[in-house]
Design a protein around this motif. Structure first.
Motif, short mmCIF file in Angstrom:
data_model
loop_
_atom_site.label_atom_id
_atom_site.label_comp_id
_atom_site.label_asym_id
_atom_site.label_seq_id
_atom_site.Cartn_x
_atom_site.Cartn_y
_atom_site.Cartn_z
N UNK A 48 -15.91 24.65 40.31
CA UNK A 48 -14.98 26.02 39.26
C UNK A 48 -16.03 27.65 39.70
N UNK A 49 -17.48 27.77 39.65
CA UNK A 49 -17.93 29.08 39.24
C UNK A 49 -17.59 29.85 40.58
N UNK A 50 -17.93 29.28 41.16
CA UNK A 50 -17.66 29.71 42.74
C UNK A 50 -16.20 29.97 42.63
N UNK A 54 -12.15 32.78 38.82
CA UNK A 54 -13.13 32.32 37.91
C UNK A 54 -13.56 33.15 37.11
N UNK A 55 -14.08 33.84 38.01
CA UNK A 55 -14.73 35.76 36.55
C UNK A 55 -13.53 36.74 36.14
N UNK A 56 -12.63 36.29 36.77
CA UNK A 56 -11.51 37.96 36.88
C UNK A 56 -11.63 37.74 34.92
N UNK A 57 -10.92 38.90 34.76
CA UNK A 57 -10.43 39.05 33.63
C UNK A 57 -8.99 39.73 33.20
N UNK A 58 -8.63 38.68 32.73
CA UNK A 58 -7.03 38.65 32.54
C UNK A 58 -6.31 39.86 31.99
N UNK A 59 -5.70 40.66 32.94
CA UNK A 59 -4.66 41.65 32.19
C UNK A 59 -3.93 41.29 30.87
N UNK A 60 -4.15 42.79 29.85
CA UNK A 60 -3.23 42.52 28.25
C UNK A 60 -1.42 41.52 29.20
N UNK A 61 -1.09 41.71 30.47
CA UNK A 61 0.41 42.15 30.19
C UNK A 61 0.14 40.13 30.90
N UNK A 62 -0.49 39.77 31.56
CA UNK A 62 -0.91 38.32 31.49
C UNK A 62 -1.52 37.27 31.09
N UNK A 63 -2.06 38.31 30.25
CA UNK A 63 -2.15 37.20 28.72
C UNK A 63 -0.71 37.08 27.73
N UNK A 64 -0.11 37.85 27.72
CA UNK A 64 1.23 37.81 26.53
C UNK A 64 2.83 36.88 28.04
N UNK A 65 1.98 37.50 28.65
CA UNK A 65 2.95 36.10 29.88
C UNK A 65 2.94 34.42 29.72
N UNK A 66 1.39 34.16 29.76
CA UNK A 66 0.46 33.04 29.45
C UNK A 66 1.56 32.67 27.84
N UNK A 67 1.07 33.53 26.90
CA UNK A 67 2.11 33.37 25.43
C UNK A 67 2.84 32.45 25.49
N UNK A 103 0.35 36.28 39.57
CA UNK A 103 -0.24 35.58 38.16
C UNK A 103 0.26 34.32 38.19
N UNK A 104 1.30 33.93 39.30
CA UNK A 104 1.53 32.03 39.23
C UNK A 104 0.70 31.42 40.06
N UNK A 105 -0.15 32.21 40.41
CA UNK A 105 -1.45 31.16 42.13
C UNK A 105 -2.10 31.46 40.85
N UNK A 106 -2.34 32.92 39.80
CA UNK A 106 -3.63 32.61 39.25
C UNK A 106 -3.22 31.22 38.53
N UNK A 107 -2.63 31.12 36.85
CA UNK A 107 -2.02 30.39 36.63
C UNK A 107 -1.90 28.47 36.78
N UNK A 108 -1.91 28.91 38.16
CA UNK A 108 -1.89 27.07 38.53
C UNK A 108 -3.49 26.61 38.57
N UNK A 109 -3.96 27.80 39.56
CA UNK A 109 -5.43 27.50 39.87
C UNK A 109 -6.51 27.33 38.70
N UNK A 110 -5.62 27.95 37.62
CA UNK A 110 -6.38 27.50 35.75
C UNK A 110 -5.98 26.86 34.83
N UNK A 111 -4.87 25.79 35.98
CA UNK A 111 -4.33 24.34 35.31
C UNK A 111 -3.41 24.54 33.92
N UNK A 112 -2.72 25.99 34.26
CA UNK A 112 -2.37 26.35 33.22
C UNK A 112 -0.06 25.76 33.20
N UNK A 113 -0.11 25.63 34.91
CA UNK A 113 1.17 25.50 35.40
C UNK A 113 1.20 25.02 36.87
N UNK A 114 2.25 24.86 37.19
CA UNK A 114 2.08 24.39 38.51
C UNK A 114 3.37 24.80 39.49
#
Length: 135
Positions: A48-50, A54-67, A103-114
């Motif tokens: 995961x660390x590689x 893994x170390x990206x800062x998620x922009x506020x608008x991405x975070x709003x979408x996640x919520x 965003x979908x790819x990021x959330x997919x890799x973070x395990x938030x969606x498929x």
């Protein structure tokens, strides 16, 4: 014997690595004794660390979408969206339409969606909001 078990594990790993090119490690774990769990945890953390995301800062608008997606996950009987609906939700959260796939790819890799973005997968139009729903 221990040697036979190791030979079987090596053969199994070689078989899966040839079929699934993204496998980067394997670990034998006993569900009975818990043996190997610590090694598995260490491997998972190292992998995961590689990852570049893994170390990206998620922009506020991405975070709003996640919520928004998390809320929908809790209320929808079938936690699945069509791609266009996902894109519209992203736009509603001030994510540029061109960034929806990112965003979908990021959330997919973070395990938030498929989301399977490969067009030939036949699943590119489907976004699963709850990965556990598939299991």
């Amino acid at each position: 014997s221990k040697e036979d078990a190791q030979a079987y594990l090596d053969k199994l790993c070689a078989t899966y690595r040839s079929r699934f090119k993204n496998i980067s490690a394997y670990a034998a774990v006993s569900t009975l004794t818990g043996k190997g769990v610590e090694k598995l945890k260490t491997l998972l953390l190292d992998i995961a660390e590689k990852q570049e995301w893994a170390r990206r800062i998620i922009p506020q608008n991405f975070y709003a979408l996640l919520k928004k997606l998390e809320a929908m996950r809790e209320t929808q009987k079938t936690p699945v969206l069509r791609w266009r609906a996902f894109v519209q939700m992203a736009v509603d959260c001030e994510v540029a339409e061109a960034d929806a796939a990112l965003v979908a790819d990021l959330f997919h890799h973070l395990g938030e969606l498929i989301h399977f973005s490969e067009k030939d997968s036949g699943l590119a139009d489907v976004v699963v909001l709850d990965p556990q729903w598939l299991t």
